[in-house]
Design an enzyme around this catalytic site. Structure first.
Site, PDB file in Angstrom:
ATOM      1  CG  ASP A   1     -33.172 -28.646  41.573  1.00  0.00           C
ATOM      2  OD1 ASP A   1     -32.671 -28.049  42.457  1.00  0.00           O
ATOM      3  OD2 ASP A   1     -34.043 -29.920  41.579  1.00  0.00           O
TER       4      ASP A   1
ATOM      5  N   GLY B   1     -29.459 -31.799  43.929  1.00  0.00           N
ATOM      6  CA  GLY B   1     -29.683 -32.354  45.121  1.00  0.00           C
ATOM      7  C   GLY B   1     -30.722 -33.458  45.024  1.00  0.00           C
TER       8      GLY B   1
ATOM      9  CG  ASP C   1     -40.176 -27.048  40.292  1.00  0.00           C
ATOM     10  OD1 ASP C   1     -39.965 -28.249  39.642  1.00  0.00           O
ATOM     11  OD2 ASP C   1     -39.838 -26.780  41.430  1.00  0.00           O
TER      12      ASP C   1
ATOM     13  CB  CYS D   1     -59.322 -24.394  28.003  1.00  0.00           C
ATOM     14  SG  CYS D   1     -57.754 -24.105  27.807  1.00  0.00           S
TER      15      CYS D   1
ATOM     16  CB  CYS E   1     -55.025 -23.778  25.493  1.00  0.00           C
ATOM     17  SG  CYS E   1     -55.520 -25.159  25.157  1.00  0.00           S
TER      18      CYS E   1
ATOM     19  CB  CYS F   1     -59.273 -25.796  24.087  1.00  0.00           C
ATOM     20  SG  CYS F   1     -59.024 -26.762  25.441  1.00  0.00           S
TER      21      CYS F   1
ATOM     22  CG  HIS G   1     -55.234 -28.526  27.483  1.00  0.00           C
ATOM     23  ND1 HIS G   1     -56.400 -27.759  27.498  1.00  0.00           N
ATOM     24  CD2 HIS G   1     -55.649 -29.442  28.745  1.00  0.00           C
ATOM     25  CE1 HIS G   1     -57.062 -27.860  28.589  1.00  0.00           C
ATOM     26  NE2 HIS G   1     -56.773 -28.855  29.247  1.00  0.00           N
TER      27      HIS G   1
END
Length: 372
Positions: A90, A93, A270, A308, A310, A313, A339
């Site tokens: 970025d 700004g 994002d 899930c 992940c 999990c 997660h």
């Protein structure tokens, strides 16, 4: 950068972006690594556990600490952080906007004082790109003038005028540097401003999209306006953006925001929400949000989300995570962040799969049905 549209489903798009460091399939969510680090996670977590192909860093923060020259000496952000995917940086700004008490924009750039030591600095369109060249980010955002909403027509007009002027300076400078080694593999995106005013959004989009940027972002939303107004502004703006280049909606947002804006033709997102909420005990699931601080989880043997898969999990119970949070153990930050980011990245993959088979409308209905 290579860009290809793989499939569309009404306005929703499944695309592929290739940079010097990774192949990115869209829709894509970029974890936010403001200071070159996604909070509580390292490069292994991001690439090997989460499979994140692109993350975001911030030019303002990295310029102040550790300094872009320091990062350059390590081979740019990739060498410094050991994250080998793509970086989007970025421009600063948003920081000029969020730190308005210590910054002031003029016709040529933004003057500001460091939030770290109070030292004075001045960002111009060229200065921002010089910093980003040192960072060696794959996608560089140009300097823009962001305004709070609601705002007056006069202030929005000034924002659009400055944003267009600074974008023109940025693209001219970048093209002049393109033959040098430092800019050879970097790409540059412009940022469309205009608040929620359709007249100014159209003006800004039309003027910017005539310039030879590699992609275009919609900025200045999710800064105080209602969600419906944000969605309406995105829906109005995207038709003025090129079909054959990436579209990025900056700083957005909730899982619902992602679904709604993919439906409106956005490719890239994002937001700090998944990691910030994780650190505060709020976890995203296929059926909505839960807060691990709740007493009901103290003896709960289930994972955060039964659907899930992940890292967290598959290994740990809600009871253990509740204990870590209550005991203020730092391990909680990592497990919760893994997660939440897995949830966000998986949501994007599910949307892509739905677009590829022409079933995005069905996916959206099921997404909301689970939350009901």
């Amino acid at each position: 950068m290579e860009f290809h549209i793989d499939k569309t489903d009404n306005l929703a798009r499944a695309c592929t972006i290739k940079t010097a460091h990774s192949t990115i399939q869209t829709p894509v969510f970029m974890p936010v690594g403001t200071a070159g680090s996604v909070k509580s996670l390292d490069a292994f977590d991001l690439r090997e556990i989460l499979g994140a192909d692109i993350i975001l860093g911030n030019t303002y923060h990295l310029y102040l600490r550790p300094g872009d020259e320091t990062i350059k000496n390590f081979g740019g952000l990739h060498g410094f952080t050991k994250y080998n995917g793509s970086f989007l940086t970025d421009s600063g700004g948003f920081q000029a906007f969020s730190l308005s008490d210590i910054s002031k924009a003029d016709e040529n750039g933004v003057k500001f004082k460091s939030h770290i030591d109070g030292s004075a600095h001045y960002f111009t369109p060229q200065k921002v790109l010089d910093i980003e060249y040192n960072l060696n980010s794959d996608i560089m955002m140009v300097l823009d003038d962001l305004v709070e909403l609601p705002s007056t027509k006069e202030r929005i007009n000034l924002s659009v005028t400055r944003t267009i002027k600074w974008a023109k300076k940025s693209i001219e400078y970048h093209l002049s540097e393109k033959n040098s080694a430092r800019a050879a593999h970097q790409n540059i995106f412009a940022i469309i401003q205009g608040g929620t005013d359709k007249e100014f959004r159209k003006k800004c989009a039309l003027e910017l999209c005539q310039m030879s940027f590699d992609g275009f972002a919609i900025g200045g939303l999710s800064v105080g306006e209602e969600n419906a107004l944000m969605y309406d502004t995105v829906e109005f703006t995207t038709p003025f953006m090129p079909q054959n280049k990436p579209r990025y909606l900056m700083g957005v947002g909730t899982p619902e925001d992602l679904v709604e804006n993919v439906e409106r033709g956005i490719d890239m997102f994002d937001c700090v929400m998944p990691t910030r909420n994780a650190r505060n005990g709020t976890l995203f699931t296929s059926f909505g949000k839960i807060n691990i601080k709740s007493a009901g989880f103290i003896k709960d043997e289930h994972p955060i989300d039964k659907e899930c898969v992940c890292y967290t999990c598959k290994r740990y119970s809600r009871a253990y995570l509740s204990h870590l949070y209550r005991a203020r153990e730092l391990t909680f930050f990592r497990l919760a962040s893994l997660h939440n980011l897995h949830y966000y990245l998986t949501l994007m993959k599910q949307m892509r799969e739905a677009i590829l088979v022409g079933e995005f409308k069905k996916f959206k209905a099921e997404f909301y049905s689970k939350r009901a």
